[in-house]
Design an enzyme around this catalytic site. Structure first.
Site, mmCIF file in Angstrom:
data_model
loop_
_atom_site.group_PDB
_atom_site.id
_atom_site.type_symbol
_atom_site.label_atom_id
_atom_site.label_comp_id
_atom_site.label_asym_id
_atom_site.label_seq_id
_atom_site.Cartn_x
_atom_site.Cartn_y
_atom_site.Cartn_z
ATOM 1 C CG ASN A 1 -0.428 -0.278 2.507
ATOM 2 O OD1 ASN A 1 0.589 -0.939 2.651
ATOM 3 N ND2 ASN A 1 -1.085 0.225 3.537
ATOM 4 C CB ILE A 2 1.610 3.731 -2.267
ATOM 5 C CG1 ILE A 2 2.432 2.511 -2.711
ATOM 6 C CG2 ILE A 2 2.442 5.026 -2.365
ATOM 7 C CD1 ILE A 2 2.773 2.504 -4.203
ATOM 8 C CD GLU A 3 -1.262 4.767 4.712
ATOM 9 O OE1 GLU A 3 -0.733 5.599 5.476
ATOM 10 O OE2 GLU A 3 -1.993 3.829 5.117
ATOM 11 C CD GLU B 1 -5.479 -5.813 -1.245
ATOM 12 O OE1 GLU B 1 -4.896 -4.698 -1.170
ATOM 13 O OE2 GLU B 1 -6.250 -6.234 -0.367
ATOM 14 C CB CYS C 1 -10.909 -2.272 0.815
ATOM 15 S SG CYS C 1 -10.337 -1.658 -0.790
HETATM 16 N N1 THU Z 1 -5.281 -1.336 2.555
HETATM 17 C C1 THU Z 1 -4.755 -2.158 1.591
HETATM 18 O O1 THU Z 1 -3.616 -1.961 1.152
HETATM 19 N N2 THU Z 1 -5.535 -3.165 1.129
HETATM 20 C C2 THU Z 1 -6.808 -3.426 1.546
HETATM 21 O O2 THU Z 1 -7.511 -4.231 0.946
HETATM 22 C C3 THU Z 1 -7.327 -2.738 2.735
HETATM 23 C C4 THU Z 1 -6.629 -1.464 3.076
HETATM 24 C C5 THU Z 1 -4.483 -0.223 3.059
HETATM 25 C C6 THU Z 1 -4.932 1.128 2.635
HETATM 26 C C7 THU Z 1 -4.348 2.007 3.721
HETATM 27 O O3 THU Z 1 -3.029 2.362 3.365
HETATM 28 C C8 THU Z 1 -4.283 1.101 4.933
HETATM 29 O O4 THU Z 1 -4.483 -0.213 4.464
HETATM 30 C C9 THU Z 1 -5.314 1.430 6.002
HETATM 31 O O5 THU Z 1 -6.581 1.458 5.472
#
Ligand code: THU
Length: 126
Positions: free
Chosen positions: A42-44, A55, A86
């Site tokens: 994940n990349i915020e 994903e 999600c």
């Molecule tokens: N996140 C994912 O990378 N995949 C998911 O299916 C659920 C959420 C990440 C997004 C965000 O960076 C962190 O989890 C908290 O929501």
């Protein structure tokens, strides 16, 4: 392909997560039918909604390399529990087939589902 190998690659990818805001790391390892594995984290973003999940990073890498068919994806998170995709990721992945196998691990146990189990009655277009 061994599920354990896919999980190990997902864990390795998880360590690369950019999680400045939530501090919650997610890693994914996507096995294409070609036999290649594409990983993602994940990349915020300061503008929270611009965050991309692990994903979708893995899928974007694979699709942009010419892959269209997939076998399985392993997903792990840093929360010590199973990390399930999600809703946006479930929909995004459904574009490429509901038979996709999803593999999860909470640090102790492994669980597996098909995407059709996690996204029943999916919208498949018109
Ligand atoms: N996140 C994912 O990378 N995949 C998911 O299916 C659920 C959420 C990440 C997004 C965000 O960076 C962190 O989890 C908290 O929501």
């Amino acid at each position: 392909m061994d599920d354990e190998i896919l999980l190990a690659q997902a864990k390795e990818a998880m360590e690369k997560a950019y999680v400045k805001y939530s501090n919650f790391k997610v890693g994914a390892a996507l096995l294409a039918k070609s036999g290649k594995i594409y990983t993602g984290c994940n990349i915020e973003n300061a503008s929270y909604g611009a965050t991309i999940c692990a994903e979708r990073v893995a899928f974007a890498k694979a699709i942009s390399e010419g892959e269209k068919e997939f076998e399985a994806i392993a997903i792990v998170g840093s929360g010590g529990d199973f990390t399930y995709p999600c809703g946006i990721c479930r929909q995004f992945m459904s574009e490429f087939g509901l038979d996709l196998k999803l593999i999860f691990e909470d640090g102790e146990n492994i669980k597996m589902y098909t995407l059709s189990q996690l996204l029943p009655e999916a919208f498949i277009g018109f």
